[in-house]
Scaffold this motif. Structure first.
Motif, PDB file in Angstrom:
ATOM      1  N   VAL A 186      47.184 -66.421 101.859  1.00 32.34           N
ATOM      2  CA  VAL A 186      48.181 -65.425 101.480  1.00 32.34           C
ATOM      3  C   VAL A 186      48.968 -65.976 100.296  1.00 32.34           C
ATOM      4  O   VAL A 186      49.549 -67.056 100.382  1.00 32.34           O
ATOM      5  CB  VAL A 186      49.132 -65.109 102.658  1.00 32.34           C
ATOM      6  N   VAL A 187      48.969 -65.249  99.182  1.00 31.24           N
ATOM      7  CA  VAL A 187      49.653 -65.671  97.963  1.00 31.24           C
ATOM      8  C   VAL A 187      50.937 -64.861  97.848  1.00 31.24           C
ATOM      9  O   VAL A 187      50.909 -63.630  97.851  1.00 31.24           O
ATOM     10  CB  VAL A 187      48.762 -65.463  96.716  1.00 31.24           C
ATOM     11  N   VAL A 188      52.069 -65.573  97.766  1.00 25.37           N
ATOM     12  CA  VAL A 188      53.377 -64.929  97.847  1.00 25.37           C
ATOM     13  C   VAL A 188      54.245 -65.300  96.648  1.00 25.37           C
ATOM     14  O   VAL A 188      54.298 -66.459  96.249  1.00 25.37           O
ATOM     15  CB  VAL A 188      54.097 -65.364  99.148  1.00 25.37           C
ATOM     16  N   LEU A 189      54.943 -64.307  96.089  1.00 32.02           N
ATOM     17  CA  LEU A 189      55.867 -64.505  94.980  1.00 32.02           C
ATOM     18  C   LEU A 189      57.289 -64.302  95.486  1.00 32.02           C
ATOM     19  O   LEU A 189      57.581 -63.301  96.142  1.00 32.02           O
ATOM     20  CB  LEU A 189      55.561 -63.507  93.857  1.00 32.02           C
ATOM     21  N   GLY A 190      58.169 -65.249  95.185  1.00 33.14           N
ATOM     22  CA  GLY A 190      59.570 -65.122  95.579  1.00 33.14           C
ATOM     23  C   GLY A 190      60.351 -66.364  95.199  1.00 33.14           C
ATOM     24  O   GLY A 190      59.778 -67.357  94.750  1.00 33.14           O
ATOM     25  N   GLU A 191      61.655 -66.299  95.373  1.00 31.83           N
ATOM     26  CA  GLU A 191      62.493 -67.473  95.143  1.00 31.83           C
ATOM     27  C   GLU A 191      62.342 -68.428  96.320  1.00 31.83           C
ATOM     28  O   GLU A 191      61.776 -68.070  97.353  1.00 31.83           O
ATOM     29  CB  GLU A 191      63.944 -67.045  94.949  1.00 31.83           C
ATOM     30  N   ARG A 192      62.862 -69.635  96.184  1.00 30.23           N
ATOM     31  CA  ARG A 192      62.693 -70.658  97.219  1.00 30.23           C
ATOM     32  C   ARG A 192      63.183 -70.171  98.592  1.00 30.23           C
ATOM     33  O   ARG A 192      62.493 -70.346  99.585  1.00 30.23           O
ATOM     34  CB  ARG A 192      63.430 -71.946  96.826  1.00 30.23           C
ATOM     35  N   LEU A 193      64.336 -69.529  98.662  1.00 28.85           N
ATOM     36  CA  LEU A 193      64.841 -69.018  99.937  1.00 28.85           C
ATOM     37  C   LEU A 193      63.890 -67.975 100.505  1.00 28.85           C
ATOM     38  O   LEU A 193      63.607 -67.965 101.705  1.00 28.85           O
ATOM     39  CB  LEU A 193      66.239 -68.423  99.773  1.00 28.85           C
ATOM     40  N   HIS A 194      63.348 -67.110  99.644  1.00 27.10           N
ATOM     41  CA  HIS A 194      62.385 -66.096 100.094  1.00 27.10           C
ATOM     42  C   HIS A 194      61.154 -66.767 100.700  1.00 27.10           C
ATOM     43  O   HIS A 194      60.632 -66.325 101.719  1.00 27.10           O
ATOM     44  CB  HIS A 194      61.932 -65.200  98.933  1.00 27.10           C
ATOM     45  N   GLN A 195      60.700 -67.844 100.057  1.00 27.47           N
ATOM     46  CA  GLN A 195      59.511 -68.554 100.538  1.00 27.47           C
ATOM     47  C   GLN A 195      59.767 -69.163 101.918  1.00 27.47           C
ATOM     48  O   GLN A 195      58.909 -69.123 102.795  1.00 27.47           O
ATOM     49  CB  GLN A 195      59.076 -69.645  99.544  1.00 27.47           C
ATOM     50  N   GLN A 196      60.960 -69.703 102.125  1.00 30.05           N
ATOM     51  CA  GLN A 196      61.287 -70.258 103.439  1.00 30.05           C
ATOM     52  C   GLN A 196      61.290 -69.161 104.498  1.00 30.05           C
ATOM     53  O   GLN A 196      60.793 -69.350 105.607  1.00 30.05           O
ATOM     54  CB  GLN A 196      62.657 -70.949 103.401  1.00 30.05           C
ATOM     55  N   GLN A 197      61.829 -68.008 104.140  1.00 31.92           N
ATOM     56  CA  GLN A 197      61.886 -66.897 105.096  1.00 31.92           C
ATOM     57  C   GLN A 197      60.495 -66.358 105.410  1.00 31.92           C
ATOM     58  O   GLN A 197      60.178 -66.109 106.568  1.00 31.92           O
ATOM     59  CB  GLN A 197      62.790 -65.784 104.543  1.00 31.92           C
ATOM     60  N   ILE A 198      59.662 -66.185 104.392  1.00 30.20           N
ATOM     61  CA  ILE A 198      58.327 -65.631 104.664  1.00 30.20           C
ATOM     62  C   ILE A 198      57.495 -66.620 105.462  1.00 30.20           C
ATOM     63  O   ILE A 198      56.707 -66.226 106.320  1.00 30.20           O
ATOM     64  CB  ILE A 198      57.595 -65.189 103.379  1.00 30.20           C
ATOM     65  N   GLN A 199      57.670 -67.903 105.218  1.00 31.42           N
ATOM     66  CA  GLN A 199      56.914 -68.885 105.993  1.00 31.42           C
ATOM     67  C   GLN A 199      57.259 -68.752 107.476  1.00 31.42           C
ATOM     68  O   GLN A 199      56.379 -68.782 108.333  1.00 31.42           O
ATOM     69  CB  GLN A 199      57.193 -70.306 105.513  1.00 31.42           C
ATOM     70  N   GLN A 200      58.537 -68.552 107.786  1.00 27.26           N
ATOM     71  CA  GLN A 200      58.944 -68.385 109.190  1.00 27.26           C
ATOM     72  C   GLN A 200      58.387 -67.084 109.763  1.00 27.26           C
ATOM     73  O   GLN A 200      57.950 -67.051 110.917  1.00 27.26           O
ATOM     74  CB  GLN A 200      60.468 -68.420 109.313  1.00 27.26           C
ATOM     75  N   ILE A 201      58.381 -66.020 108.975  1.00 31.27           N
ATOM     76  CA  ILE A 201      57.828 -64.736 109.433  1.00 31.27           C
ATOM     77  C   ILE A 201      56.339 -64.900 109.749  1.00 31.27           C
ATOM     78  O   ILE A 201      55.856 -64.448 110.792  1.00 31.27           O
ATOM     79  CB  ILE A 201      58.064 -63.628 108.385  1.00 31.27           C
ATOM     80  N   LEU A 202      55.608 -65.567 108.850  1.00 34.42           N
ATOM     81  CA  LEU A 202      54.175 -65.758 109.065  1.00 34.42           C
ATOM     82  C   LEU A 202      53.918 -66.671 110.261  1.00 34.42           C
ATOM     83  O   LEU A 202      53.011 -66.427 111.057  1.00 34.42           O
ATOM     84  CB  LEU A 202      53.516 -66.333 107.812  1.00 34.42           C
TER      85      LEU A 202
END
Length: 163
Positions: free
Chosen positions: A143-159
């Motif tokens: 899964v390739v994701v675009l976002g700021e660092r905080l967004h990346q931390q949040q999506i990692q937890q969601i996944l």
């Protein structure tokens, strides 16, 4: 990416990292200044596939190379300028990810994290560019994701949590 740090009394310190490519990277810094680098499969972390020992000067030189002090690819310069604070991250959906079997819409990824899934590459190499909310996450997908660092931390937890 998981990083584990272990004190080795009388020896030094060991750092172990799970790489996105499915390997385990180990770096042992010995009290005498030597560095031992090894890598292994995740399912057998105590059996090194390869190992190299560097003295203090060699280790500093290699770290400068890896860190980009001696050469930085032109493409990376262009990406950093174009993206600013945005980061592109890749998440390999292995068995620990509870998002497997759920859709982008089920998880409400953009609404909850602010990040955008820009591509999903299935284990069979089929590609979904700019996938919609109906795309189902499957085991082994990248899964390739675009976002700021905080967004990346949040999506990692969601996944990881699948909720």
């Amino acid at each position: 990416m998981n990083l584990k740090e272990t004190d080795l009394p009388g020896i030094g310190k060991k750092f172990s990292m799970e790489t996105r490519s499915g390997k385990n990277l180990n770096i042992m810094i010995r009290d005498d200044g030597r560095r031992e680098l090894s890598h292994s499969d995740l399912d057998n972390p105590d059996e090194p596939i390869s190992m190299v020992t560097l003295d203090d000067d060699e280790a500093k030189y290699v770290s400068a190379i890896i860190g980009g002090a001696t050469y930085k690819p032109t493409a990376l310069d262009n990406i950093e300028v174009a993206l600013g604070d945005l980061i592109i991250e890749w998440y390999r959906l292995d068995s620990k990810y509870k998002a497997i079997g759920k859709t982008i819409g089920d998880l409400r990824i953009r609404q909850r994290s602010g990040a955008t899934v820009i591509a999903v590459i299935e284990q069979n190499h089929s590609k979904h560019i700019n996938p919609g909310p109906d795309l189902l996450f499957t085991s082994g997908a990248l899964v390739v994701v675009l976002g700021e660092r905080l967004h990346q931390q949040q999506i990692q937890q969601i996944l990881l949590n699948g909720e």
